[in-house]
Motif scaffolding. Structure first.
Motif, PDB file in Angstrom:
ATOM      1  N   GLU A 269       9.292   0.202   5.674  1.00 62.18           N
ATOM      2  CA  GLU A 269       9.107  -1.240   5.531  1.00 62.18           C
ATOM      3  C   GLU A 269       7.781  -1.681   6.142  1.00 62.18           C
ATOM      4  O   GLU A 269       7.070  -2.521   5.572  1.00 62.18           O
ATOM      5  N   MET A 270       7.416  -1.098   7.284  1.00 58.13           N
ATOM      6  CA  MET A 270       6.132  -1.432   7.908  1.00 58.13           C
ATOM      7  C   MET A 270       4.967  -0.989   7.028  1.00 58.13           C
ATOM      8  O   MET A 270       3.980  -1.723   6.858  1.00 58.13           O
ATOM      9  N   LYS A 271       5.054   0.214   6.462  1.00 56.85           N
ATOM     10  CA  LYS A 271       3.987   0.683   5.572  1.00 56.85           C
ATOM     11  C   LYS A 271       3.873  -0.194   4.337  1.00 56.85           C
ATOM     12  O   LYS A 271       2.769  -0.491   3.867  1.00 56.85           O
ATOM     13  N   ARG A 272       4.998  -0.598   3.815  1.00 60.05           N
ATOM     14  CA  ARG A 272       4.963  -1.449   2.627  1.00 60.05           C
ATOM     15  C   ARG A 272       4.299  -2.785   2.929  1.00 60.05           C
ATOM     16  O   ARG A 272       3.486  -3.285   2.142  1.00 60.05           O
ATOM     17  N   ARG A 273       4.624  -3.362   4.078  1.00 66.29           N
ATOM     18  CA  ARG A 273       4.001  -4.635   4.454  1.00 66.29           C
ATOM     19  C   ARG A 273       2.508  -4.477   4.684  1.00 66.29           C
ATOM     20  O   ARG A 273       1.710  -5.326   4.280  1.00 66.29           O
ATOM     21  N   LYS A 274       2.123  -3.365   5.336  1.00 63.30           N
ATOM     22  CA  LYS A 274       0.702  -3.138   5.596  1.00 63.30           C
ATOM     23  C   LYS A 274      -0.066  -2.955   4.298  1.00 63.30           C
ATOM     24  O   LYS A 274      -1.168  -3.490   4.124  1.00 63.30           O
ATOM     25  N   THR A 275       0.490  -2.213   3.364  1.00 66.98           N
ATOM     26  CA  THR A 275      -0.169  -2.002   2.071  1.00 66.98           C
ATOM     27  C   THR A 275      -0.306  -3.304   1.301  1.00 66.98           C
ATOM     28  O   THR A 275      -1.342  -3.581   0.689  1.00 66.98           O
ATOM     29  N   SER A 276       0.714  -4.124   1.335  1.00 66.71           N
ATOM     30  CA  SER A 276       0.645  -5.401   0.626  1.00 66.71           C
ATOM     31  C   SER A 276      -0.396  -6.325   1.246  1.00 66.71           C
ATOM     32  O   SER A 276      -1.101  -7.051   0.531  1.00 66.71           O
ATOM     33  N   MET A 277      -0.550  -6.277   2.576  1.00 66.16           N
ATOM     34  CA  MET A 277      -1.570  -7.104   3.230  1.00 66.16           C
ATOM     35  C   MET A 277      -2.974  -6.647   2.854  1.00 66.16           C
ATOM     36  O   MET A 277      -3.865  -7.460   2.600  1.00 66.16           O
ATOM     37  N   ILE A 278      -3.194  -5.320   2.805  1.00 64.27           N
ATOM     38  CA  ILE A 278      -4.521  -4.803   2.433  1.00 64.27           C
ATOM     39  C   ILE A 278      -4.864  -5.186   1.000  1.00 64.27           C
ATOM     40  O   ILE A 278      -5.992  -5.584   0.686  1.00 64.27           O
TER      41      ILE A 278
ATOM     42  N   GLU B 262      -5.864  -8.874   0.871  1.00 66.53           N
ATOM     43  CA  GLU B 262      -7.198  -9.133   1.409  1.00 66.53           C
ATOM     44  C   GLU B 262      -8.280  -8.637   0.458  1.00 66.53           C
ATOM     45  O   GLU B 262      -9.307  -9.290   0.258  1.00 66.53           O
TER      46      GLU B 262
END
Length: 611
Positions: free
Chosen positions: A528-537, A540
């Protein structure tokens, strides 16, 4: 069945809709006759042996999906009153006049018909092969279910007979709908007491008045509403005694008690108002019409104080004398109602029936030890269950093994929670991992992956003579057509080569394999953390992308296309005019147009074109 009238409709407002985990790790007593009758009514002529089909599927679901410990109860020998009532009900539904029949009460068989008895025997044989405890009551099955519930041996009972409350049940589940978010329609005696103000003996009195399974008629002229209003006037300790008094004909004594209890008429003394005086026929207030025609009375207020106002169509005087008359009329109406009800009860012969009261109040439906040793759940005899259903239902053996697997996996997880060891599921599958969380009808479950053990471990754990059977368990079979009534789609099993997937309770898996559950939760949080980080990148990067850096292969608009080609065709700034006019011999207009530029003046362009 049970209490006469629309008794369940009376209790309907106090029903609770309970969720999936209501019966988890709880014991529940089941009236097997109720299940058989319900199954036969629901899918008769639509399936082969519906009583076996739905008993099998519902038992698997109740044990594995809902996590309950079912106890099945059979009817014993019915009382003579029950047998007579059963024959009378049959004659009533058949349109036969029983008033001229002399053999209704004589020679009544106490046993069920042979077809129904065979259905019961088949279900009992199947349940015993599944390892479920089966008890036989001395009389009514719902009576034993209620006794088990009252004595604390079970937490609830499943039956549609409303007289289970009369036998002492505290929690009754009337309906079971597996394919819904709230599958249980539950009735608690505490809710009924709080809502209606009646307790167990009150309900017994109501059944005596309106009729029950042992006396279909009850008291003539008394319905459910009238019986409820009658019993609410007494406490639980005195209601049955009052019925005995009225049944003996002590109506006058009871009439005096009713007048004392209601106490709606104030005691007469010197300050009491006088009897009702004359009233004006025009305005309706105390006084005469002649006097009110000259001057308005104290109750009527007019602008010129001359004459009274005409009374409305539904006028009601509120003076003290009229109020007293209304109270006296209400008291007389109330007393007449009570006297009428008492007279209805008094004319009944042998009322109340002592045998029925003793049957409801008794606690001898079956003897139990204090430790409840009769309630024991054993391991299912898988091979015998497969043979039984293959013979009676003509099902494929692999299909039966696949459907019984949820029960085996639930028992395996419970055993692992109590005593962790390295045993295998059905002798050949070991716990591999938790695949995902599955939500169905609002209920969460873990999809557990079971992997077939290696050949070395398998040969040590499984006898040689059973190897053929176990190889067949791994094969994938086609499911039968899904029917909403057979509940065969839950819980689901998926076969994938040497692995199987089953839906299991998260709490049970956590108790059996706590480390694996913690690992699964951590991996889930990391994903879930990786998914959120990828979506933020990605968000941006998309905001910083310029309009000119559009991906290739995207068709430009017509204005953008011609704007870009026009810029490429323009001459470079600072280019020498002499170079443009070189080769004087070449005077073609095309060449001149090529060297022309919008940066040159109009006169220069004219010289270039025309020489």
């Amino acid at each position: 069945m049970g209490v006469g009238g629309k008794f369940w409709e009376l209790l309907k407002p106090y029903a609770r809709r309970e969720g999936f985990d209501f019966l988890r790790d709880k014991k529940v007593a089941i009236d097997l006759s109720f299940w058989i009758v319900q199954h036969e009514t629901a899918i008769k002529n639509r399936a082969r042996n519906p009583h076996l089909r739905l008993t099998f599927f519902r038992t698997i679901n109740l044990f594995s999906k809902f996590g309950a410990f079912p106890v099945f109860v059979l009817d014993g020998t019915p009382s003579p009153l029950k047998s007579q009532a059963r024959i009378a009900r049959f004659f009533r539904f058949s349109g036969i006049d029983t008033s001229t029949s002399t053999g209704v009460e004589e020679g009544v068989s106490k046993e069920r018909n042979s077809a129904f008895s065979k259905c019961v025997d088949d279900c009992v044989e199947l349940l015993e092969l599944l390892g479920m405890p089966v008890l036989k009551a001395n009389g009514e099955a719902e009576a034993l279910c209620a006794q088990l519930n009252k004595d604390g041996h079970v937490d609830a009972c499943i039956t549609a007979d409303s007289d289970a409350f009369l036998f002492g049940a505290t929690c009754v589940i009337k309906c079971l709908r597996p394919n819904s978010k709230e599958p249980f329609e539950c009735y608690n005696m505490s809710d009924i007491e709080a809502g209606l103000g009646v307790k167990r003996k009150h309900l017994i009195a109501i059944s005596l008045l309106v009729g029950n399974d042992h006396d279909l008629n009850g008291v003539q002229g008394i319905g459910l509403d009238k019986a409820l209003r009658f019993v609410q006037r007494f406490s639980e300790d005195e209601i049955l005694n009052r019925l005995y008094e009225i049944g003996k004909g002590d109506v006058l004594l009871f009439q005096d008690r009713v007048r004392y209890v209601d106490d709606v008429i104030p005691c007469s003394d010197e300050s009491s108002p006088k009897p009702r005086q004359s009233h004006c026929s025009f305005c309706g207030h105390p006084g005469s019409k002649t006097a009110h025609s000259k001057f308005s009375c104290e109750y009527c207020v007019t602008a010129n104080s001359v004459g009274c106002l005409k009374k409305s169509q539904r006028f009601q005087c509120n003076c003290l004398s009229c109020d007293k008359v209304r109270k006296e009329n209400d008291q007389k109406k109330h007393e007449n109602w009570w006297i009428k009800v008492c007279n209805m009860i008094a004319v009944e012969s042998n009322f109340p029936n002592d045998e029925i009261i003793e049957m409801y109040m008794g606690n001898n439906h079956r003897m139990f030890t204090e430790d409840g040793s009769l309630l024991a759940w054993g391991d299912p005899k898988t091979e015998l269950v497969v043979d039984f259903l293959a013979y009676h239902q003509s099902w494929q053996r692999s299909f039966v093994r696949q459907r019984i697997l949820p029960m085996l996996s639930t028992m395996y997880l419970r055993e692992m929670a109590r005593n962790p060891n390295k045993t295998l599921l059905v002798g050949q599958y070991e716990f591999h991992s938790i695949q995902r969380v599955k939500i169905r009808y609002g209920h969460q479950s873990y999809v557990v992956k079971w992997k077939k053990a290696i050949s070395g471990e398998l040969s040590c754990a499984v006898p040689v003579e059973r190897s053929n059977m176990q190889e067949e368990e791994c094969t994938e079979v086609d499911d039968e057509p899904v029917d909403l009534l057979d509940d065969s789609i839950d819980p689901q099993i998926h076969v994938d080569g040497c692995c199987i997937l089953t839906d299991e309770s998260p709490a049970l898996v956590c108790l059996a394999f706590p480390k694996e559950v913690v690992k699964f939760i951590q991996e889930k949080e990391l994903k879930e953390m990786k998914r959120r980080k990828t979506s933020m990148i990605k968000s941006e990067g998309s905001s910083e992308m310029s309009e000119l850096s559009k991906p290739q292969g995207v068709q430009l608009s017509i204005t953008e296309f011609y704007r870009s080609t026009k810029i490429q065709s323009q001459a470079k700034p600072g280019e020498d005019l002499a170079k443009l006019s070189y080769n004087p011999g070449d005077g073609s207009s095309k060449q001149k147009r090529k060297v022309s530029s919008p940066n040159l003046s109009k006169a220069v362009r004219r010289r270039l074109f025309f020489g």
